[in-house]
Design a protein around this motif. Structure first.
Motif, PDB file in Angstrom:
ATOM      1  N   ALA A 178       0.845  -1.211   0.000  1.00  0.00           N
ATOM      2  CA  ALA A 178       0.000   0.000   0.000  1.00  0.00           C
ATOM      3  C   ALA A 178       0.872   1.249   0.000  1.00  0.00           C
ATOM      4  CB  ALA A 178      -0.934  -0.015   1.205  1.00  0.00           C
ATOM      5  N   MET A 179       1.980   1.197   0.723  1.00  0.00           N
ATOM      6  CA  MET A 179       2.870   2.360   0.765  1.00  0.00           C
ATOM      7  C   MET A 179       3.535   2.590  -0.590  1.00  0.00           C
ATOM      8  SD  MET A 179       2.391   3.491   3.731  1.00  0.00           S
ATOM      9  CE  MET A 179       3.625   4.764   3.960  1.00  0.00           C
ATOM     10  N   GLU A 180       3.562   1.539  -1.415  1.00  0.00           N
ATOM     11  CA  GLU A 180       4.141   1.683  -2.759  1.00  0.00           C
ATOM     12  C   GLU A 180       3.077   1.978  -3.811  1.00  0.00           C
ATOM     13  OE1 GLU A 180       6.294  -1.920  -3.438  1.00  0.00           O
ATOM     14  OE2 GLU A 180       7.608  -1.537  -1.738  1.00  0.00           O
ATOM     15  N   GLY A 181       1.836   2.111  -3.380  1.00  0.00           N
ATOM     16  CA  GLY A 181       0.785   2.495  -4.330  1.00  0.00           C
ATOM     17  C   GLY A 181      -0.175   1.395  -4.726  1.00  0.00           C
ATOM     18  N   ILE A 182      -0.113   0.249  -4.036  1.00  0.00           N
ATOM     19  CA  ILE A 182      -1.023  -0.862  -4.375  1.00  0.00           C
ATOM     20  C   ILE A 182      -2.115  -0.959  -3.304  1.00  0.00           C
ATOM     21  CG2 ILE A 182      -1.186  -3.352  -4.762  1.00  0.00           C
ATOM     22  CD1 ILE A 182       1.918  -3.190  -5.330  1.00  0.00           C
ATOM     23  N   ASN A 183      -3.361  -0.853  -3.725  1.00  0.00           N
ATOM     24  CA  ASN A 183      -4.459  -0.950  -2.755  1.00  0.00           C
ATOM     25  C   ASN A 183      -4.409  -2.291  -2.037  1.00  0.00           C
ATOM     26  OD1 ASN A 183      -5.505   1.539  -3.485  1.00  0.00           O
ATOM     27  ND2 ASN A 183      -6.793   0.645  -5.080  1.00  0.00           N
ATOM     28  N   GLY A 184      -4.758  -2.281  -0.752  1.00  0.00           N
ATOM     29  CA  GLY A 184      -4.750  -3.530   0.006  1.00  0.00           C
ATOM     30  C   GLY A 184      -5.859  -3.561   1.041  1.00  0.00           C
ATOM     31  N   THR A 185      -6.297  -4.763   1.357  1.00  0.00           N
ATOM     32  CA  THR A 185      -7.322  -4.944   2.393  1.00  0.00           C
ATOM     33  C   THR A 185      -6.930  -6.126   3.272  1.00  0.00           C
ATOM     34  OG1 THR A 185      -9.076  -4.128   0.945  1.00  0.00           O
ATOM     35  CG2 THR A 185      -9.770  -5.458   2.816  1.00  0.00           C
ATOM     36  N   ILE A 186      -7.058  -5.941   4.555  1.00  0.00           N
ATOM     37  CA  ILE A 186      -6.844  -7.049   5.483  1.00  0.00           C
ATOM     38  C   ILE A 186      -8.091  -7.135   6.347  1.00  0.00           C
ATOM     39  CG2 ILE A 186      -5.449  -7.936   7.393  1.00  0.00           C
ATOM     40  CD1 ILE A 186      -3.154  -6.130   6.328  1.00  0.00           C
ATOM     41  N   PHE A 187      -8.735  -8.282   6.356  1.00  0.00           N
ATOM     42  CA  PHE A 187      -9.871  -8.359   7.272  1.00  0.00           C
ATOM     43  C   PHE A 187      -9.932  -9.675   8.015  1.00  0.00           C
ATOM     44  CE2 PHE A 187     -11.845  -9.473   3.190  1.00  0.00           C
ATOM     45  CZ  PHE A 187     -12.639 -10.564   3.503  1.00  0.00           C
TER      46      PHE A 187
ATOM     47  N   ASP B 267       4.080   0.677  11.178  1.00  0.00           N
ATOM     48  CA  ASP B 267       4.906   0.268  10.047  1.00  0.00           C
ATOM     49  C   ASP B 267       4.861   1.303   8.919  1.00  0.00           C
ATOM     50  OD1 ASP B 267       6.624  -1.724   9.536  1.00  0.00           O
ATOM     51  OD2 ASP B 267       5.208  -3.035   8.519  1.00  0.00           O
ATOM     52  N   ALA B 268       3.677   1.850   8.701  1.00  0.00           N
ATOM     53  CA  ALA B 268       3.527   2.845   7.625  1.00  0.00           C
ATOM     54  C   ALA B 268       4.446   4.036   7.890  1.00  0.00           C
ATOM     55  CB  ALA B 268       2.068   3.293   7.530  1.00  0.00           C
ATOM     56  N   PHE B 269       4.471   4.486   9.139  1.00  0.00           N
ATOM     57  CA  PHE B 269       5.330   5.633   9.452  1.00  0.00           C
ATOM     58  C   PHE B 269       6.807   5.251   9.403  1.00  0.00           C
ATOM     59  CE2 PHE B 269       1.347   7.445  10.857  1.00  0.00           C
ATOM     60  CZ  PHE B 269       1.485   8.767  10.452  1.00  0.00           C
ATOM     61  N   SER B 270       7.128   3.999   9.774  1.00  0.00           N
ATOM     62  CA  SER B 270       8.538   3.566   9.666  1.00  0.00           C
ATOM     63  C   SER B 270       8.960   3.569   8.197  1.00  0.00           C
ATOM     64  CB  SER B 270       8.721   2.156  10.205  1.00  0.00           C
ATOM     65  OG  SER B 270       8.287   2.086  11.507  1.00  0.00           O
ATOM     66  N   ILE B 271       8.064   3.098   7.333  1.00  0.00           N
ATOM     67  CA  ILE B 271       8.398   3.065   5.899  1.00  0.00           C
ATOM     68  C   ILE B 271       8.635   4.485   5.377  1.00  0.00           C
ATOM     69  CG2 ILE B 271       7.450   2.535   3.601  1.00  0.00           C
ATOM     70  CD1 ILE B 271       6.100   0.054   4.927  1.00  0.00           C
ATOM     71  N   ILE B 272       7.830   5.425   5.870  1.00  0.00           N
ATOM     72  CA  ILE B 272       8.017   6.825   5.442  1.00  0.00           C
ATOM     73  C   ILE B 272       9.422   7.306   5.831  1.00  0.00           C
ATOM     74  CG2 ILE B 272       7.274   9.208   5.883  1.00  0.00           C
ATOM     75  CD1 ILE B 272       4.416   8.128   6.105  1.00  0.00           C
ATOM     76  N   GLN B 273       9.813   6.965   7.048  1.00  0.00           N
ATOM     77  CA  GLN B 273      11.144   7.405   7.504  1.00  0.00           C
ATOM     78  C   GLN B 273      12.262   6.762   6.697  1.00  0.00           C
ATOM     79  OE1 GLN B 273      11.490   7.021  11.787  1.00  0.00           O
ATOM     80  NE2 GLN B 273      10.996   9.216  11.847  1.00  0.00           N
ATOM     81  N   GLU B 274      11.984   5.535   6.239  1.00  0.00           N
ATOM     82  CA  GLU B 274      13.033   4.828   5.482  1.00  0.00           C
ATOM     83  C   GLU B 274      13.005   5.169   4.000  1.00  0.00           C
ATOM     84  OE1 GLU B 274      11.931   0.858   6.393  1.00  0.00           O
ATOM     85  OE2 GLU B 274      12.445   1.102   8.515  1.00  0.00           O
ATOM     86  N   THR B 275      12.110   6.082   3.607  1.00  0.00           N
ATOM     87  CA  THR B 275      11.994   6.431   2.186  1.00  0.00           C
ATOM     88  C   THR B 275      12.192   7.942   2.019  1.00  0.00           C
ATOM     89  OG1 THR B 275      10.268   4.723   2.163  1.00  0.00           O
ATOM     90  CG2 THR B 275      10.586   5.951   0.122  1.00  0.00           C
ATOM     91  N   PRO B 276      13.428   8.414   2.183  1.00  0.00           N
ATOM     92  CA  PRO B 276      13.644   9.868   2.167  1.00  0.00           C
ATOM     93  C   PRO B 276      13.438  10.502   0.790  1.00  0.00           C
ATOM     94  CG  PRO B 276      15.728   8.691   2.350  1.00  0.00           C
ATOM     95  CD  PRO B 276      14.653   7.657   2.418  1.00  0.00           C
TER      96      PRO B 276
END
Ligand SMILES: Nc1ncnc2c1ncn2[C@@H]1O[C@H](COP(=O)(O)OP(=O)(O)OP(=O)(O)O)[C@@H](O)[C@H]1O
Length: 418
Positions: A135-144, A173-182
């Motif tokens: 999802a962070m790379e632009g792919i829609n996702g659903t977890i239920f 995790d989403a915020f960690s990915i943001i930090q790792e993607t400068p």
């Protein structure tokens, strides 16, 4: 657990199954517990009848390349169940097989099966993390989480302080990915709703009750209408110009539309907005389609291209921009206060509504060479469904009414096809 296409559960003869040898090899596993989570009611072991020959059910092409994966998690027996002498009916046999305790000839295969000692962190790492990073790379996702009442869905999706669930883990995790993607900049928005007795309520805005679900074309806003007007003017201009070319070699309509086009660019530049620039790209594209002598056909196609596709959406739902994991988690906690929860015979804190927590992710490259690069837009839906209940359960009044709505909606979910 992520979605795009549904993998068809397939019934196999034991000779075709890769899990054939499992039943007899580990039927004495000590991790025999209740079945908890499945997203595919079609292959629920609970609905099977006893068979004389071994039967195996599995999801085709078990790999994370699949668009839909189904994971089962067993929870341990609760102290109350132990006191009541409840018996275990199904247990995890290895990493992919669910085995019937009383009839070893019945087994089902899933993408992954977790025993009762598995932590939510492990479930997240194996079954959910790839959906979040996608999802962070632009792919829609659903977890239920899907399962009978009290099977552990809320425990898995929300968790608690001691054992955070998939939703808080995904947010962090989403915020960690943001930090790792400068090299990219992100904008995260969240919304949180519940579906209670077939009514959609906004959990982030107590005033947002009984919201309506809309489809695509309703999404065009007033700005879009103005832009559509400009586009229409240009298209009509070009089409008419093409028609007049035969009698008027000067092409005065062409000049006129070019003039309008220049005026529009000036407006865009003056406004300085990214939205205007995007619209300009569309207008420019349609303009050139018109110039390529597509005549009146271009009018229809132009309008179709222009439509803003939002898919299915909830009208008036509140979306909050979130700047940190703590901010997002505080919104979830506030939303939980408004969720419908009630005590039943099976669960003291039973969810009486389905909830959908949506993380909308926008990202674009940053830095000197990023001008004109596309913006990624994706959504991650994290859903905690209410649990199905037996119609024989001794529920009355409001609980019974809720239970019938819950069962009806879960049955409907089983009929959904991509
Ligand atoms: N893996 C687990 N380990 C320990 N306790 C668990 C686990 N899963 C669930 N529980 C406990 O079992 C009880 C029921 O779980 P939970 O409320 O999550 O069920 P549910 O499926 O969401 O039920 P409902 O559909 O009625 O809302 C809770 O007390 C929860 O703490």
């Amino acid at each position: 657990m992520s979605s795009k296409h549904r993998s068809k559960p397939k019934r196999l003869d034991s000779s075709n199954s890769k899990a054939v040898n499992s039943p007899s090899s580990s039927t004495t596993s000590s991790s025999k517990q209740f079945l908890e989570t499945s997203i595919d009611g079609l292959s629920s072991p609970a609905s099977s009848s006893v068979r004389s020959k071994p039967q195996y059910f599995y999801t085709e092409n078990l790999s994370y390349k699949e668009n839909v994966t189904v994971t089962v998690r067993f929870r341990p027996l609760s102290p109350r169940e132990i006191r009541q002498g409840e018996e275990i009916a199904w247990y995890a046999d290895g990493e992919t097989i669910v085995q019937n305790e009383h009839n070893p000839s019945i087994a089902y295969a899933y993408d992954r099966v977790f025993g009762p000692t598995t932590t939510t962190r492990h479930v997240y790492d194996v079954a959910a993390q790839h959906v979040v990073s996608g999802a962070m790379e632009g792919i829609n996702g659903t977890i239920f989480a899907y399962g009978v009442t009290s099977s552990g869905k809320t425990h898995t999706m929300h968790g608690d302080q001691r054992s955070p669930g998939i939703i808080p883990l995904a947010v962090k995790d989403a915020f960690s990915i943001i930090q790792e993607t400068p090299n990219r900049e992100f904008l995260l928005r969240v919304s949180y709703l519940e579906i209670y007795n077939e009514v959609v309520n906004d959990l982030l805005n107590p005033a947002g009750q009984n919201l309506r679900i809309r489809e695509d074309s309703q999404a065009i806003d007033s700005t879009s209408m103005i832009n559509a007007f400009w586009m229409l003017v240009m298209l009509v201009g070009n089409c008419t110009d093409n028609a007049l070319q035969g009698v008027n070699s000067i092409g005065w309509f062409d000049r006129w539309t070019r003039l309008l086009h220049d005026a529009f660019i000036c407006l865009c530049l003056k406004g300085g907005g990214g939205g205007a620039a995007v619209v300009w790209v569309w207008v420019w594209l349609i303009y050139w389609i018109a110039l390529l002598n597509l005549d009146f056909k271009c009018l229809a196609s132009g309008l179709r291209i222009f439509t803003v596709f939002k898919g299915t959406f909830v009208e008036g739902i509140k979306e909050e921009v979130v700047l940190s994991p703590a901010h997002a988690l505080s919104l979830i906690a506030a939303g939980e206060e408004h969720r419908h929860v009630g005590s039943t015979n099976f669960n003291l804190l039973s969810s009486r509504s389905h909830t959908i927590f949506t993380l909308t992710i926008e990202s674009s490259p940053c830095g000197e060479n990023s001008a004109g690069e596309a913006v990624n837009l994706s959504q991650l839906h994290l859903i905690d469904l209410a649990g199905s209940e037996s119609s024989k359960a001794e529920t009355v009044g409001v609980r019974r009414k809720e239970g019938s709505y819950i069962n009806k909606s879960l049955l409907t979910l089983g009929t959904v096809r991509p």
